[in-house]
Design an enzyme around this catalytic site. Structure first.
Site, PDB file in Angstrom:
ATOM      1  N   GLU A 112      33.673  24.014   3.761  1.00 15.80           N
ATOM      2  CA  GLU A 112      33.261  22.640   4.057  1.00 15.80           C
ATOM      3  C   GLU A 112      33.309  21.691   2.873  1.00 15.80           C
ATOM      4  O   GLU A 112      32.292  21.089   2.486  1.00 15.80           O
ATOM      5  CB  GLU A 112      31.868  22.635   4.693  1.00 15.80           C
ATOM      6  CG  GLU A 112      31.856  23.304   6.054  1.00 15.80           C
ATOM      7  CD  GLU A 112      30.558  23.079   6.834  1.00 15.80           C
ATOM      8  OE1 GLU A 112      29.573  22.644   6.231  1.00 15.80           O
ATOM      9  OE2 GLU A 112      30.543  23.352   8.036  1.00 15.80           O
ATOM     10  N   GLU A 132      32.919  28.744  12.167  1.00 15.33           N
ATOM     11  CA  GLU A 132      31.490  28.573  12.475  1.00 15.33           C
ATOM     12  C   GLU A 132      31.331  27.697  13.704  1.00 15.33           C
ATOM     13  O   GLU A 132      32.012  26.677  13.834  1.00 15.33           O
ATOM     14  CB  GLU A 132      30.735  27.853  11.346  1.00 15.33           C
ATOM     15  CG  GLU A 132      30.503  28.662  10.124  1.00 15.33           C
ATOM     16  CD  GLU A 132      29.779  27.869   9.023  1.00 15.33           C
ATOM     17  OE1 GLU A 132      28.983  26.962   9.330  1.00 15.33           O
ATOM     18  OE2 GLU A 132      30.052  28.170   7.852  1.00 15.33           O
TER      19      GLU A 132
HETATM   20  C1  BG6 Z   1      27.541  24.566   7.873  1.00 15.25           C
HETATM   21  C2  BG6 Z   1      27.436  25.507   6.723  1.00 15.25           C
HETATM   22  O1  BG6 Z   1      27.555  23.285   7.344  1.00 15.25           O
HETATM   23  O2  BG6 Z   1      26.489  24.424   8.730  1.00 15.25           O
HETATM   24  C3  BG6 Z   1      26.354  26.553   6.846  1.00 15.25           C
HETATM   25  O3  BG6 Z   1      28.665  26.116   6.452  1.00 15.25           O
HETATM   26  C4  BG6 Z   1      25.116  25.960   7.485  1.00 15.25           C
HETATM   27  O4  BG6 Z   1      26.117  27.087   5.581  1.00 15.25           O
HETATM   28  C5  BG6 Z   1      25.484  25.413   8.852  1.00 15.25           C
HETATM   29  O5  BG6 Z   1      24.057  26.866   7.588  1.00 15.25           O
HETATM   30  C6  BG6 Z   1      24.325  24.751   9.557  1.00 15.25           C
HETATM   31  O6  BG6 Z   1      23.729  23.780   8.754  1.00 15.25           O
HETATM   32  P1  BG6 Z   1      22.182  23.825   8.444  1.00 15.25           P
HETATM   33  O7  BG6 Z   1      21.924  22.764   7.442  1.00 15.25           O
HETATM   34  O8  BG6 Z   1      21.491  23.588   9.735  1.00 15.25           O
HETATM   35  O9  BG6 Z   1      21.906  25.183   7.887  1.00 15.25           O
END
Ligand code: BG6
Length: 476
Positions: free
Chosen positions: A165, A376
């Site tokens: 990201e 993800e």
């Molecule tokens: C993505 C990241 O931005 O979103 C993760 O790659 C992150 O590391 C995930 O955990 C969710 O974001 P957050 O801030 O809710 O943990």
């Protein structure tokens, strides 16, 4: 749910993902030195990285749970300061061994490892030494680290992701990087730092290919398709500009080996142009990826904005109180983001938009034409361990069901998709909200300030996803 005309590939990689500092713990032991996330989390309102989900000590148990779930792939990241405590020089044998053990356990379980080289946890030593990502020196250090990983693990790992990201690293630059307070308002430096990431990715691709031309490389941006707030031409142009500045500006370098002209002109006009060195353009071409990995959580909505508007970032909703995000990202003369009144949101004000997922994937596939993986996708929520010792996360099942349905729609439309990873395999410390906001298919029994017994408990979504995998995504 729609009728599908096409199937997921027979060898489709149903997966799940995590990142090192969010799950491993053992943050200052077994030869590992501090990362910038270890230091930044010391002041967190939620929890520190010290124990996280204690995956370092539960690795075998965790892989057993992955196997039982039926995972075909597991995407995880390696911690740079666990491999090179000082960022370069002598590797840490215990760290190197840990990742061999993890990869071997996965392979034995029939799970394909996909490795991210960098997920925010820069060795703190490099911050102390030269300011970390703010300094161009980082490019060589990252390329050396990448080359080391591929030399060491390249026999066992085919798919590698360089940087997690980069666009979010830019957007939340003071949370994902250590930036001294006096520099935090320097917008030009922020773009300069982003360029160092771009060059580090490209230099890593070049170094890796010199050693193993057979590995497959990608970066992984978080894609957030932008919709116009209304059908007025000005709002439509604002949405196009938001897509340009927030998505393509970061993805074009990975896929085309150059920044988009429109974005560069805007930066120049705004006095934000970063410094490129002789040879950068050629090196960027060497950073073109073999596949495109993306993370998807939500879409955004954009409306037109005046040239004299004030540049701003979206204020984070840190406490999970719906509706508390009230100020939005603004790029003067281009767009200002706003709430999409047609979409439901999570408690953290993230819109829930499965159609946007299919829309983004088809758009990116048309633009770049490379095989794609979802690195993800998932839902952050407050989960409750009930008296029956279970976690009834039907809201997560509903979210995943809609998103896998959208994935299927993208396949029907012709997107060449080979993997999908639910974020996350187990509960982990959310980047902004610790264990308040959970993503896992497996519950980890701890709270931010109380480590409890760190037991692993399969959530209802675990059993649901197990069935999805067993039917190759046919029965949602
Ligand atoms: C993505 C990241 O931005 O979103 C993760 O790659 C992150 O590391 C995930 O955990 C969710 O974001 P957050 O801030 O809710 O943990």
């Amino acid at each position: 749910m729609k009728t599908y005309r096409r199937e997921f590939k027979k060898d489709f990689l149903w997966g799940s993902a995590t990142s090192a500092y969010q799950v491993e713990g053992a943050a200052f032991s077994y030869g590992k030195a501090a990362s910038q996330q270890d230091i930044l989390s010391e002041n967190s309102l939620f929890c520190t990285t010290e124990t996280a989900s204690d995956h370092y000590h539960h690795m075998e148990e965790d892989v057993k749970l992955m196997k039982e779930l039926g995972l075909k792939t597991y995407r995880f990241s390696m911690s740079w300061p666990r491999i090179f405590p000082a960022g370069r020089g002598e590797p840490n044998p215990e760290g190197v061994k840990f990742y061999h053990q993890l990869i071997d356990a996965l392979c034995e379980a029939g799970i394909v490892p996909i490795v991210t080289m960098y997920h925010y946890d820069l060795p703190w030593k490099l911050v102390e030494e030269y300011g970390g990502w703010l300094n161009r020196k980082i490019v060589d250090d990252f390329a050396n680290y990448a080359a080391f990983l591929v030399k060491e693990y390249g026999d066992k790992v085919k798919h590698w992701i360089t940087i997690n990201e980069q666009n979010i690293i830019y957007r939340m630059w003071t949370r994902k990087n250590y930036i001294p307070e006096e520099l935090q308002k320097d917008e030009k430096l922020r773009y300069q730092m982003n360029h160092h990431y771009t060059m580090a990715h490209a230099a890593a691709c070049r170094a890796v290919r010199a050693i193993r031309p057979d590995v497959m490389l990608s970066g992984v941006p978080a894609v957030e398709p932008a919709y116009p707030r209304t059908s007025s031409p000005a709002d439509c142009a604002a949405a196009a500009a938001a897509n340009m500045m927030r998505n393509y500006f970061f993805i074009d370098p990975y896929m085309k080996g150059s920044y988009p002209v429109q974005a560069m002109n805007y930066l120049e006009d705004q006095g934000l142009m970063f410094r490129m060195e002789p040879g950068d353009e050629a090196l960027m071409k060497e950073g073109c990826c073999d596949f495109l990995a993306v993370n998807y959580y939500h879409s955004v909505c954009a409306k037109a904005c005046e040239e004299d508007a004030v540049r701003a970032d979206t204020a984070l909703n840190l406490y999970g109180i719906k509706g508390s995000a009230t100020s939005f990202e603004t790029a003067p003369g281009l767009y200002t983001l706003c709430k999409n009144p047609l979409l439901e949101t999570t408690d953290w004000d993230w819109p829930i938009d499965a159609e946007g997922f299919s829309y983004a994937l088809t758009d990116l596939y048309e633009r770049y034409g490379k095989p794609m993986m979802i690195a993800e996708n998932g839902l952050g929520a407050r989960d409750i361990l009930t008296e029956d010792g279970r976690v009834h996360d039907d809201y997560r099942i509903a979210y995943l069901r809609k998103h896998i349905d959208a994935l299927h729609d993208a396949v029907d439309k012709g997107v060449d998709l080979f993997a999908y990873c639910v974020w996350s395999f187990m509960d982990l410390m959310s980047t902004s909200n610790g264990y308040e906001k959970r993503y896992g298919l497996v519950y980890v029994n701890r709270e931010d300030k109380d480590l409890k017994d760190l037991a692993r408990i399969k959530k209802d979504s675990y059993y649901w996803y197990q069935h999805v995998i067993a039917t190759n995504g046919r029965d949602l």
